[in-house]
Structures are given as C-alpha cells and as structure tokens.
Design an enzyme around this catalytic site. Structure first.
Site, PDB file in Angstrom:
ATOM      1  N   ASP A   1       0.737  -1.092   0.082  1.00 28.46           N
ATOM      2  CA  ASP A   1       0.086   0.029  -0.012  1.00 28.46           C
ATOM      3  C   ASP A   1       0.829   1.248  -0.008  1.00 28.46           C
ATOM      4  O   ASP A   1       1.634   1.315   0.767  1.00 28.46           O
ATOM      5  CB  ASP A   1      -0.861  -0.070   1.163  1.00 28.46           C
ATOM      6  CG  ASP A   1      -1.804   1.263   1.290  1.00 28.46           C
ATOM      7  OD1 ASP A   1      -3.007   0.968   0.583  1.00 28.46           O
ATOM      8  OD2 ASP A   1      -1.322   2.181   1.950  1.00 28.46           O
TER       9      ASP A   1
ATOM     10  N   TYR B   1       2.753  10.158  -0.205  1.00 29.43           N
ATOM     11  CA  TYR B   1       3.807   9.405   0.465  1.00 29.43           C
ATOM     12  C   TYR B   1       5.174   9.744   0.152  1.00 29.43           C
ATOM     13  O   TYR B   1       6.044   9.821   0.691  1.00 29.43           O
ATOM     14  CB  TYR B   1       3.667   8.135   0.724  1.00 29.43           C
ATOM     15  CG  TYR B   1       2.283   7.448   1.524  1.00 29.43           C
ATOM     16  CD1 TYR B   1       1.307   8.232   2.010  1.00 29.43           C
ATOM     17  CD2 TYR B   1       2.211   6.179   1.402  1.00 29.43           C
ATOM     18  CE1 TYR B   1       0.253   7.841   2.741  1.00 29.43           C
ATOM     19  CE2 TYR B   1       0.944   5.647   1.898  1.00 29.43           C
ATOM     20  CZ  TYR B   1       0.139   6.516   2.550  1.00 29.43           C
ATOM     21  OH  TYR B   1      -1.085   6.112   3.343  1.00 29.43           O
TER      22      TYR B   1
ATOM     23  N   LYS C   1      -3.001   5.932  -4.376  1.00 25.03           N
ATOM     24  CA  LYS C   1      -3.936   6.902  -3.896  1.00 25.03           C
ATOM     25  C   LYS C   1      -3.917   8.221  -4.577  1.00 25.03           C
ATOM     26  O   LYS C   1      -2.827   8.859  -4.671  1.00 25.03           O
ATOM     27  CB  LYS C   1      -4.210   7.209  -2.276  1.00 25.03           C
ATOM     28  CG  LYS C   1      -4.174   5.648  -1.514  1.00 25.03           C
ATOM     29  CD  LYS C   1      -4.326   6.068   0.051  1.00 25.03           C
ATOM     30  CE  LYS C   1      -3.851   4.824   0.853  1.00 25.03           C
ATOM     31  NZ  LYS C   1      -2.466   4.566   0.681  1.00 25.03           N
TER      32      LYS C   1
ATOM     33  N   HIS D   1      -7.773   9.452  -1.651  1.00 19.69           N
ATOM     34  CA  HIS D   1      -7.364   9.408  -0.354  1.00 19.69           C
ATOM     35  C   HIS D   1      -7.975  10.164   0.666  1.00 19.69           C
ATOM     36  O   HIS D   1      -8.112   9.665   1.843  1.00 19.69           O
ATOM     37  CB  HIS D   1      -5.875  10.140  -0.557  1.00 19.69           C
ATOM     38  CG  HIS D   1      -4.861   9.842   0.473  1.00 19.69           C
ATOM     39  ND1 HIS D   1      -3.489   9.784   0.148  1.00 19.69           N
ATOM     40  CD2 HIS D   1      -4.952   9.261   1.796  1.00 19.69           C
ATOM     41  CE1 HIS D   1      -2.858   9.311   1.317  1.00 19.69           C
ATOM     42  NE2 HIS D   1      -3.730   8.893   2.243  1.00 19.69           N
TER      43      HIS D   1
END
Length: 275
Positions: free
Chosen positions: A44, A49, A74, A107
């Site tokens: 994931d 990120y 996401k 997200h």
C-alpha cells in the site's frame, strides 16, 4: 498461509497488507523489498507519501511475478477532479513503473462534487483495465452516502484509521451493507503504540497464545474481516507482523479486546481536514 478475501467485483486481495506511510527513498525501497522477500503480496502506497518510485523499484527488483503482487496507491487531495484524477493516475503509474494498479483510492474526502468527479474518472480508468478495483479512504458514512447516489461502480474498500482503540464498528456495519471492506491503517496505533504494548489485557491475551501484542492486535482485525496494513522499518517486526495466520482468538478474548474501544482518533477527522 496468507488469507485472501474476494472484493465485491470478484478481485482477490491478500487480507494483510504492508503500509509505506512516512517511508521515503531508500527506506521505502528496503522496507518493501524486505516485505516481499518475507511473503507479503499486498503493498500500500500513495502519491502523497512521495515514495511511489521507490516502491515501484522494489517491486521490480523483487523478481516476483507482477500478477502475484497486489498494489494500491491513492489520489491526493490537490489532484481531485475529473481531468486532474486522470493526470494524477498516469503520473502514479509512471512512478510505479507499472502497467496497471490493483486498487486506486480517493485518499481523503474534499467535498462531494470533487469526489463525484474523481470517481467518474476512476470508473473510466477501471473500465479501461488500468485499475483492477477502485475505492475510497477516510470516508465517513455521509461521504459514502453522497458518492453512492451517482456512482455506477461500487467502492470495494474504505481505508480508514482502525485499531483496538478505534474499532469503527458503526462504519463497518454500514460498509458491509454494500459489500465494502474496511482496510485499517495504523492498526498498531502508530505513534501511540506504547499505549497498545503496555495494555494489561493485551499483554495477558498475547501470553495465552504465545504471541506478541502487535500480533494479537492485527489478528483482532483479521477476525473482524478487516484488512490491516501494518508498517515497520525493522525487518524482524516486518516478519513478525505477518506471523498471524496460525492462531485464532476465542470469542471471550475478542470480547475483551472490544472493551478497549475508546473512539479516540490519532489522525485527522475527515470532516475537519484542511490539507
């Protein structure tokens, strides 16, 4: 053996995933490579990120057949909207060096209109075969209520903060009605892991099964048909967090852990986000 669940569109998903939140560059690469080497097949990540390139490189370098690895990324908040979603997805795909992703999520909710427009784009990407399943993250019931008014394709998951201190039973019951699985980020309570590790009930239950407290916390979610996404940068813990499929909690122990639900969030409330 890693259990798999069948999503509401027929796609299989490994019930335990490996999270990469806050892992950057070489750390993300090494963590994902370690996870894959030790049997994880569900990774994931997210555009926000900042590690999609590292994650993609680790997947490629693992030498594992692409079809065996379930990859989630996401759509970030700033990229929501119809055209914006398509552009953001292409960017993520390029960074991951993949031909498709297994699961693509919105997200965070950033307003009903944005979600609807983003979802329409995601439905088209799904129908084009570029995404195997689509879902959402951090959606409360009212966000889902609105999205489902216009959605042609049902979300397969709702990824939310979920752990022994925040068990999300009302949200899970709502999602079950539509065949939507909960995915659990921060299943070990993230920065509050000390609170989890020092809980007397959890310690006692862990001793009973010859397991660690984190393993019991993960198993508790698995028993509820939730998909936990533990993360770690320590190889020993990466391996340990996966060693949760050889025991089952009794109903009595499940009931004891259920009493630890205090409803306290460690991450932002979706209705109050300003990012």
């Amino acid at each position: 053996m890693m259990k798999k669940l069948i999503l509401n569109n027929g796609v299989e998903i490994p019930q335990l995933g490996f999270g990469t939140f806050r892992a950057k560059d070489d750390e993300a690469y090494q963590n994902v490579k370690c996870a894959l080497e030790n049997g994880y097949r569900h990774i994931d990540t997210a555009a926000a990120y900042g590690n999609e390139e590292s994650v993609g490189r680790a997947i490629k370098d693992s030498g594992i057949d692409r079809g065996e690895i379930f990859v989630t990324t996401k759509l970030w908040n700033d990229d929501q909207g119809y055209e914006e979603t398509k552009a953001a997805f292409t960017d993520s795909l390029n960074k991951l060096q993949l031909d498709y992703v297994d699961l693509y999520l919105i997200h965070w909710p950033k307003g009903y209109d944005k979600a609807r427009a983003s979802w329409r784009a995601m439905e088209e990407l799904y129908e084009e075969g570029k995404i195997r399943a689509i879902g959402v993250s951090n959606f409360n019931i009212h966000h889902l209520d609105d999205l489902l008014k216009t959605a042609r394709i049902m979300p397969v998951v709702n990824q939310v903060e979920c752990h022994v201190g925040l068990q999300n039973r009302v949200l899970q019951d709502y999602c079950k009605k539509f065949g939507i699985y909960l995915e659990a980020y921060a299943p070990l309570m993230s920065s509050n892991i000390g609170e989890l590790l020092n809980n007397e009930h959890m310690i006692e239950i862990a001793k009973k099964y010859g397991k660690t407290v984190p393993q019991v916390a993960i198993r508790f979610l698995l028993e509820r048909n939730i998909i936990p996404l533990p993360k770690s940068s320590t190889p020993e813990r990466i391996v340990s967090n996966k060693d949760v499929f050889d025991f089952t909690l009794t109903k009595e122990d499940m009931d004891i852990i259920a009493t630890l639900n205090n409803g306290r969030k460690l991450f932002p409330e979706p209705d109050n986000i300003n990012f």
